[in-house]
Design an enzyme around this catalytic site. Structure first.
Site, mmCIF file in Angstrom:
data_model
loop_
_atom_site.group_PDB
_atom_site.id
_atom_site.type_symbol
_atom_site.label_atom_id
_atom_site.label_comp_id
_atom_site.label_asym_id
_atom_site.label_seq_id
_atom_site.Cartn_x
_atom_site.Cartn_y
_atom_site.Cartn_z
ATOM 1 N N GLU A 232 43.626 -20.318 -17.258
ATOM 2 C CA GLU A 232 44.340 -19.261 -17.428
ATOM 3 C C GLU A 232 44.890 -18.241 -16.382
ATOM 4 O OE1 GLU A 232 39.793 -17.816 -18.025
ATOM 5 O OE2 GLU A 232 41.287 -19.703 -18.095
ATOM 6 N N HIS B 59 38.092 -17.536 -19.431
ATOM 7 C CA HIS B 59 38.197 -16.137 -19.966
ATOM 8 C C HIS B 59 36.711 -15.347 -19.641
ATOM 9 C CE1 HIS B 59 41.786 -17.325 -22.015
ATOM 10 N NE2 HIS B 59 40.970 -18.727 -22.422
ATOM 11 N N VAL C 86 45.319 -12.309 -31.160
ATOM 12 C CA VAL C 86 45.356 -13.602 -30.400
ATOM 13 C C VAL C 86 44.708 -13.173 -28.830
ATOM 14 C CG1 VAL C 86 46.772 -15.388 -29.334
ATOM 15 C CG2 VAL C 86 47.396 -14.272 -31.359
ATOM 16 N N TYR D 8 39.408 -23.820 -19.319
ATOM 17 C CA TYR D 8 39.668 -22.544 -19.736
ATOM 18 C C TYR D 8 38.242 -21.633 -19.375
ATOM 19 C CZ TYR D 8 44.261 -22.924 -21.701
ATOM 20 O OH TYR D 8 45.679 -23.296 -21.811
ATOM 21 N N ARG E 132 40.057 -30.220 -29.866
ATOM 22 C CA ARG E 132 40.642 -30.749 -28.487
ATOM 23 C C ARG E 132 39.790 -31.456 -27.757
ATOM 24 N NH1 ARG E 132 43.259 -24.807 -26.924
ATOM 25 N NH2 ARG E 132 41.038 -24.317 -28.055
ATOM 26 N N LYS F 44 37.600 -25.739 -23.478
ATOM 27 C CA LYS F 44 37.083 -24.598 -23.691
ATOM 28 C C LYS F 44 36.044 -24.258 -22.663
ATOM 29 C CE LYS F 44 38.035 -21.757 -26.242
ATOM 30 N NZ LYS F 44 38.920 -20.629 -25.834
ATOM 31 N N ASN G 131 39.383 -19.583 -30.476
ATOM 32 C CA ASN G 131 40.051 -20.986 -30.114
ATOM 33 C C ASN G 131 41.109 -21.307 -31.182
ATOM 34 O OD1 ASN G 131 37.869 -21.693 -31.712
ATOM 35 N ND2 ASN G 131 37.837 -23.667 -31.269
ATOM 36 N N VAL H 87 48.412 -9.074 -26.427
ATOM 37 C CA VAL H 87 48.399 -8.658 -25.255
ATOM 38 C C VAL H 87 47.709 -9.280 -23.982
ATOM 39 C CG1 VAL H 87 47.586 -6.156 -23.864
ATOM 40 C CG2 VAL H 87 48.545 -6.197 -26.330
ATOM 41 N N LEU H 88 48.222 -9.322 -22.763
ATOM 42 C CA LEU H 88 47.493 -9.966 -21.733
ATOM 43 C C LEU H 88 47.483 -9.465 -20.527
ATOM 44 C CD1 LEU H 88 46.055 -12.820 -20.585
ATOM 45 C CD2 LEU H 88 48.293 -13.556 -19.905
ATOM 46 N N ASP I 262 40.143 -13.964 -26.919
ATOM 47 C CA ASP I 262 39.621 -14.757 -25.840
ATOM 48 C C ASP I 262 39.197 -13.687 -24.770
ATOM 49 O OD1 ASP I 262 39.329 -17.292 -26.530
ATOM 50 O OD2 ASP I 262 41.301 -17.999 -26.023
ATOM 51 N N ARG J 247 61.949 -6.811 -20.036
ATOM 52 C CA ARG J 247 61.348 -7.687 -21.024
ATOM 53 C C ARG J 247 61.936 -7.525 -22.588
ATOM 54 N NH1 ARG J 247 60.494 -13.079 -22.115
ATOM 55 N NH2 ARG J 247 59.127 -13.504 -23.730
ATOM 56 N N SER K 276 56.421 0.601 -25.897
ATOM 57 C CA SER K 276 55.168 0.859 -26.484
ATOM 58 C C SER K 276 54.779 2.257 -25.769
ATOM 59 C CB SER K 276 54.248 -0.359 -26.398
ATOM 60 O OG SER K 276 53.078 -0.034 -27.026
#
Length: 372
Positions: free
Chosen positions: A118, A96, A267, A94, A15, A75, A300, A239-240, A270, A203, A220
């Site tokens: 982010e 992280h 996922v 980004y 990218r 990145k 990534n 999860v975030l 990061d 949600r 959950s």
């Protein structure tokens, strides 16, 4: 302002921070744009395309970092890059930081004002600059998982959608946010049997309405998580916690209850990953095995589809980037959504979640920017 865009140097990162179209927008706002040669080769944009948009092409990243007031990337900066950042400069990319103490220390030492895609927010409380890559990563998670499930790749040897007379694969998605939603869309499209776990009942209701009963939604708990993970052929970690390290929801002990040859796609890697056994991998070596379970933990993921990802990212980042270029730090001082994106400034951590994760004192953006 002089805006710079270097070529990305992370492993298999194709990218680029600015498309030629975005360069044209910055130039139209009266800014000078410098781009490292071949920065856009991964998206099929050569140097002439950037020149036609009004950019000046320079031969090295050193010139980009040395001459730019604001650096726009994709990145997080690598060690050779953060060493070239300086006080008075804005970094827009980004980051992280929560699981990355070395990068955090490098940015603090540089004195740069680092705005993380982010953690920039919007009026609805969303994360508008994270969302497009979450959409891409969620969809890619299913493609990657389906490929990893093939026997030749170490998987169980099961087709996600099955065939008439043979049951489809079971997919468990941990987290019902943007990543989870898009992973579910792809998995259902391929005919898999899909469950989504989340701790927000509103949600879960929304997801049930979106999919019209075609997915199983579960609140959950530890019991529910174990049941879904143990029965799944593919588990997607989606999860975030904005800015913070991801919680380790699937322990190593739980792997023993999973089917041999099943696949986990993390996922959340990061932000450190939501599986205890996760560690970051690259597109050149995307998977590894722990206790018979295939782990796909590429840090990534959207870099694998750079044309889609770069255009989606630029669509989201452009308006905020123009604000930064037009007004500099004053834009951050005046806009609470950009202030939420400021993670580091003049040697201080300005994001509470990052500070907590890494043991730094937290300063509010308002304090370091002298905003009333």
């Amino acid at each position: 302002m002089r805006v710079g865009c270097p070529k990305e140097i992370k492993n298999h990162e194709y990218r680029v921070g600015l498309t030629p179209g975005s360069v044209r927008e910055y130039v139209a706002h009266g800014h000078e744009v410098i781009v490292e040669t071949k920065a856009g080769v991964g998206i099929g944009a050569d140097d002439d395309a950037y020149r036609a948009a009004g950019a000046r092409i320079v031969p090295t990243a050193k010139e980009v970092f040395g001459k730019s007031d604001m650096v726009v990337k994709v990145k997080e900066p690598q060690p050779s890059e953060w060493a070239q950042l300086r006080e008075g400069q804005i970094l827009y990319t980004y980051l992280h930081l929560a699981p990355d103490p070395d990068q955090t220390r490098g940015l603090l030492n540089s004195g740069v004002a680092a705005v993380a895609y982010e953690t920039v927010t919007d009026e609805r409380g969303g994360l508008p600059l994270l969302a497009p890559m979450s959409e891409v990563a969620g969809r890619l998670a299913i493609q990657a998982g389906a490929t990893s499930l093939q026997k030749a790749n170490g998987g169980r040897g099961i087709l996600l959608g099955g065939v008439p007379g043979v049951l489809p694969a079971k997919v468990a998605i941990i987290g019902g946010g943007v990543v989870g939603l898009n992973a579910a869309k792809m998995a259902i499209g391929l005919g898999a049997d899909v469950s989504i776990l989340d701790r927000s009942i509103p949600r879960l209701r929304q997801l049930d309405d979106i999919f019209n009963g075609r997915v199983h939604t579960r609140y959950s708990t530890i019991d529910a998580l174990e049941e879904e993970v143990f029965s799944a052929d593919l588990v997607v970690g989606a999860v975030l916690i904005p800015g913070a390290a991801a919680p380790k929801l699937v322990t190593r002990e739980m792997l023993s209850g999973m089917k041999k040859g099943s696949v986990v796609v993390d996922v959340a890697i990061d932000q450190g990953g939501c599986f205890e056994t996760s560690h970051a991998t690259t597109h050149s070596e995307p998977t590894y095995e722990v206790d018979g379970i295939v782990h796909y933990c590429v840090a990534n993921m959207p870099g694998a589809v750079p044309i889609t990802s770069t255009n989606a990212l630029n669509n989201a980042t452009l308006q905020y980037g123009l604000q930064l270029a037009d007004r500099g730090l004053q834009a951050i001082a005046e806009d609470r959504h950009l202030r939420a994106g400021l993670n580091v400034h003049r040697g201080r951590v300005t994001n509470a979640a990052v500070a907590e994760a890494l043991g730094y004192d937290a300063f509010t953006p308002e304090a370091v920017l002298n905003v009333a």
